[in-house]
Design a protein around this motif. Structure first.
Motif, PDB file in Angstrom:
ATOM      1  N   LYS A 171    -130.820  48.503 -59.371  1.00 26.59           N
ATOM      2  CA  LYS A 171    -130.990  48.777 -57.942  1.00 26.59           C
ATOM      3  C   LYS A 171    -131.444  47.526 -57.200  1.00 26.59           C
ATOM      4  N   GLU A 172    -132.403  46.796 -57.783  1.00 29.44           N
ATOM      5  CA  GLU A 172    -132.916  45.580 -57.152  1.00 29.44           C
ATOM      6  C   GLU A 172    -131.848  44.495 -57.047  1.00 29.44           C
ATOM      7  N   ALA A 173    -130.852  44.555 -57.928  1.00 30.09           N
ATOM      8  CA  ALA A 173    -129.761  43.581 -57.892  1.00 30.09           C
ATOM      9  C   ALA A 173    -128.737  43.908 -56.805  1.00 30.09           C
ATOM     10  N   GLY A 174    -128.938  45.038 -56.113  1.00 31.51           N
ATOM     11  CA  GLY A 174    -128.042  45.405 -55.023  1.00 31.51           C
ATOM     12  C   GLY A 174    -126.834  46.209 -55.451  1.00 31.51           C
ATOM     13  N   LEU A 175    -126.845  46.713 -56.687  1.00 33.96           N
ATOM     14  CA  LEU A 175    -125.728  47.519 -57.170  1.00 33.96           C
ATOM     15  C   LEU A 175    -125.952  48.986 -56.822  1.00 33.96           C
ATOM     16  N   SER A 176    -124.871  49.708 -56.595  1.00 42.63           N
ATOM     17  CA  SER A 176    -124.956  51.106 -56.176  1.00 42.63           C
ATOM     18  C   SER A 176    -125.382  52.000 -57.340  1.00 42.63           C
ATOM     19  N   PRO A 177    -125.804  53.239 -57.039  1.00 41.97           N
ATOM     20  CA  PRO A 177    -126.189  54.179 -58.101  1.00 41.97           C
ATOM     21  C   PRO A 177    -125.079  54.466 -59.105  1.00 41.97           C
ATOM     22  N   LEU A 178    -123.825  54.216 -58.725  1.00 46.92           N
ATOM     23  CA  LEU A 178    -122.722  54.416 -59.665  1.00 46.92           C
ATOM     24  C   LEU A 178    -122.831  53.477 -60.864  1.00 46.92           C
ATOM     25  N   HIS A 179    -123.606  52.395 -60.712  1.00 42.71           N
ATOM     26  CA  HIS A 179    -123.773  51.418 -61.787  1.00 42.71           C
ATOM     27  C   HIS A 179    -124.911  51.786 -62.745  1.00 42.71           C
ATOM     28  N   ASN A 180    -125.613  52.869 -62.470  1.00 44.28           N
ATOM     29  CA  ASN A 180    -126.790  53.205 -63.275  1.00 44.28           C
ATOM     30  C   ASN A 180    -126.445  53.513 -64.732  1.00 44.28           C
ATOM     31  N   ILE A 181    -127.378  53.151 -65.601  1.00 41.49           N
ATOM     32  CA  ILE A 181    -127.255  53.459 -67.022  1.00 41.49           C
ATOM     33  C   ILE A 181    -127.447  54.959 -67.225  1.00 41.49           C
ATOM     34  N   ARG A 182    -126.516  55.579 -67.938  1.00 46.74           N
ATOM     35  CA  ARG A 182    -126.628  57.011 -68.241  1.00 46.74           C
ATOM     36  C   ARG A 182    -127.165  57.249 -69.646  1.00 46.74           C
ATOM     37  N   ILE A 183    -126.839  56.325 -70.546  1.00 46.31           N
ATOM     38  CA  ILE A 183    -127.273  56.454 -71.939  1.00 46.31           C
ATOM     39  C   ILE A 183    -127.857  55.120 -72.387  1.00 46.31           C
ATOM     40  N   LEU A 184    -129.047  55.149 -72.980  1.00 38.64           N
ATOM     41  CA  LEU A 184    -129.644  53.941 -73.551  1.00 38.64           C
ATOM     42  C   LEU A 184    -129.715  54.112 -75.061  1.00 38.64           C
ATOM     43  N   GLN A 185    -129.137  53.160 -75.770  1.00 36.86           N
ATOM     44  CA  GLN A 185    -129.101  53.244 -77.227  1.00 36.86           C
ATOM     45  C   GLN A 185    -129.783  52.020 -77.838  1.00 36.86           C
ATOM     46  N   LYS A 186    -130.880  52.259 -78.550  1.00 38.43           N
ATOM     47  CA  LYS A 186    -131.591  51.170 -79.221  1.00 38.43           C
ATOM     48  C   LYS A 186    -130.865  50.817 -80.520  1.00 38.43           C
ATOM     49  N   VAL A 187    -130.701  49.522 -80.754  1.00 42.17           N
ATOM     50  CA  VAL A 187    -130.046  49.043 -81.970  1.00 42.17           C
ATOM     51  C   VAL A 187    -130.874  47.915 -82.569  1.00 42.17           C
ATOM     52  N   GLU A 188    -130.688  47.679 -83.858  1.00 46.71           N
ATOM     53  CA  GLU A 188    -131.418  46.593 -84.515  1.00 46.71           C
ATOM     54  C   GLU A 188    -130.858  45.237 -84.116  1.00 46.71           C
ATOM     55  N   ALA A 189    -129.544  45.200 -83.852  1.00 49.38           N
ATOM     56  CA  ALA A 189    -128.901  43.951 -83.441  1.00 49.38           C
ATOM     57  C   ALA A 189    -127.631  44.273 -82.668  1.00 49.38           C
ATOM     58  N   ILE A 190    -127.304  43.425 -81.698  1.00 49.63           N
ATOM     59  CA  ILE A 190    -126.051  43.556 -80.964  1.00 49.63           C
ATOM     60  C   ILE A 190    -124.962  42.885 -81.799  1.00 49.63           C
ATOM     61  N   PRO A 191    -123.872  43.575 -82.121  1.00 54.19           N
ATOM     62  CA  PRO A 191    -122.817  42.951 -82.937  1.00 54.19           C
ATOM     63  C   PRO A 191    -122.170  41.775 -82.210  1.00 54.19           C
ATOM     64  N   VAL A 192    -121.878  40.725 -82.957  1.00 59.26           N
ATOM     65  CA  VAL A 192    -121.277  39.535 -82.360  1.00 59.26           C
ATOM     66  C   VAL A 192    -120.040  39.109 -83.149  1.00 59.26           C
ATOM     67  N   LEU A 193    -119.188  38.355 -82.477  1.00 55.67           N
ATOM     68  CA  LEU A 193    -118.014  37.761 -83.102  1.00 55.67           C
ATOM     69  C   LEU A 193    -118.417  36.457 -83.785  1.00 55.67           C
ATOM     70  N   GLY A 194    -117.471  35.831 -84.451  1.00 56.38           N
ATOM     71  CA  GLY A 194    -117.749  34.555 -85.097  1.00 56.38           C
ATOM     72  C   GLY A 194    -118.140  33.472 -84.119  1.00 56.38           C
ATOM     73  N   THR A 195    -117.734  33.636 -82.854  1.00 55.24           N
ATOM     74  CA  THR A 195    -118.068  32.660 -81.811  1.00 55.24           C
ATOM     75  C   THR A 195    -119.479  32.842 -81.270  1.00 55.24           C
ATOM     76  N   GLY A 196    -120.125  33.955 -81.656  1.00 54.90           N
ATOM     77  CA  GLY A 196    -121.454  34.247 -81.133  1.00 54.90           C
ATOM     78  C   GLY A 196    -121.432  35.145 -79.912  1.00 54.90           C
ATOM     79  N   LYS A 197    -120.227  35.451 -79.405  1.00 54.91           N
ATOM     80  CA  LYS A 197    -120.109  36.335 -78.250  1.00 54.91           C
ATOM     81  C   LYS A 197    -120.255  37.792 -78.689  1.00 54.91           C
ATOM     82  N   THR A 198    -120.653  38.639 -77.758  1.00 59.77           N
ATOM     83  CA  THR A 198    -120.806  40.062 -78.056  1.00 59.77           C
ATOM     84  C   THR A 198    -119.478  40.673 -78.485  1.00 59.77           C
ATOM     85  N   ASP A 199    -119.520  41.475 -79.535  1.00 58.85           N
ATOM     86  CA  ASP A 199    -118.330  42.151 -80.045  1.00 58.85           C
ATOM     87  C   ASP A 199    -118.237  43.534 -79.390  1.00 58.85           C
TER      88      ASP A 199
END
Length: 239
Positions: A200-228
């Protein structure tokens, strides 16, 4: 670092905190963000050293033609509106060898253009801003919602200077076209309410709101280090 004068960046949108960190470390250094695609050999646009504009990908190279179109109407968009970037020029490849899934080109205004699959918008000076990959947008409430825009708003507040190796959060959407829900994957101790407040503080509309939050031990990444993101999508399908 004191001798550093020029920094050029591409491949992914440069986050605000990178600009801020460079300014703090070396105020004299100039950071020029650009945009390129392998199929375009690879440079498409770049900020000029004499007048870089942070947060943008600069102007299209003078040897190229470009058009920004609405993917649904196949018409040029107005200045300031986002659309799909089409490009033409001598640096663009001829097509994918042996491909049965199309050659990546689109017909527009009786010409053959390479369809980048990327959303951009243009200002009155011809400077482009990268908005995200088409596949990283979802349609909600009649609007095209940028998942990278949500992610960037959260990264500024929760991931900069956190001392972690690798990404600590990523935003995806549930695999349905009818009513997709926005999902935040994170390794950080944040709540959905905290995340939505920053959105909201970033100026994005309510349509951008998070509906589900999922905790994970690590975010999967590609060999380049980018998010998979494909792996994140698979996690949602398997859930």
């Amino acid at each position: 670092m004191k001798s550093l004068r020029l920094v050029f960046t591409g491949a992914e949108k440069c986050p605000d905190y990178t600009y801020q960190a460079l300014k703090k470390i070396n105020p004299q250094a100039i950071l020029c963000e650009g945009y390129g695609i392998t199929e375009c050999s690879p440079l498409v646009s770049i900020n000029r050293v004499e007048n870089p504009q942070p947060g943008t990908i600069g102007r299209v190279m003078p040897s190229m033609e470009y058009a920004i179109i609405d993917p649904e109407t196949n018409r040029r968009v107005n200045i300031g509106d986002q659309g799909i970037l089409l490009v033409r020029g001598p640096n663009i490849f001829g097509g994918y060898y042996g491909s049965k899934n199309g050659d990546g080109f689109s017909a527009f205004e009786e010409k053959r253009w390479y369809n980048t699959g990327d959303f951009v918008k243009e200002d009155n000076e011809g400077v482009l801003t990268f908005c995200g990959r088409k596949k990283r947008f979802i349609k909600l409430g009649g609007e095209m919602i940028s998942l990278p825009a949500i992610e960037n708003a959260l990264l500024v507040n929760f991931s900069a200077n956190n001392g972690h190796d690798g990404p600590t959060l990523a935003v995806e959407a549930t695999p349905t076209d009818e009513r997709p829900e926005i999902v935040l994957f994170t390794t950080l101790p944040i709540s959905r309410e905290e995340a939505n407040q920053k959105i909201k503080e970033a100026g994005l509309s309510p349509l951008h709101n998070i509906r589900i939050l999922q905790k994970v031990e690590a975010i999967p990444v590609l060999g380049t280090g980018k998010t998979d993101y494909k792996q994140l999508q698979k996690m949602l399908v398997d859930a």
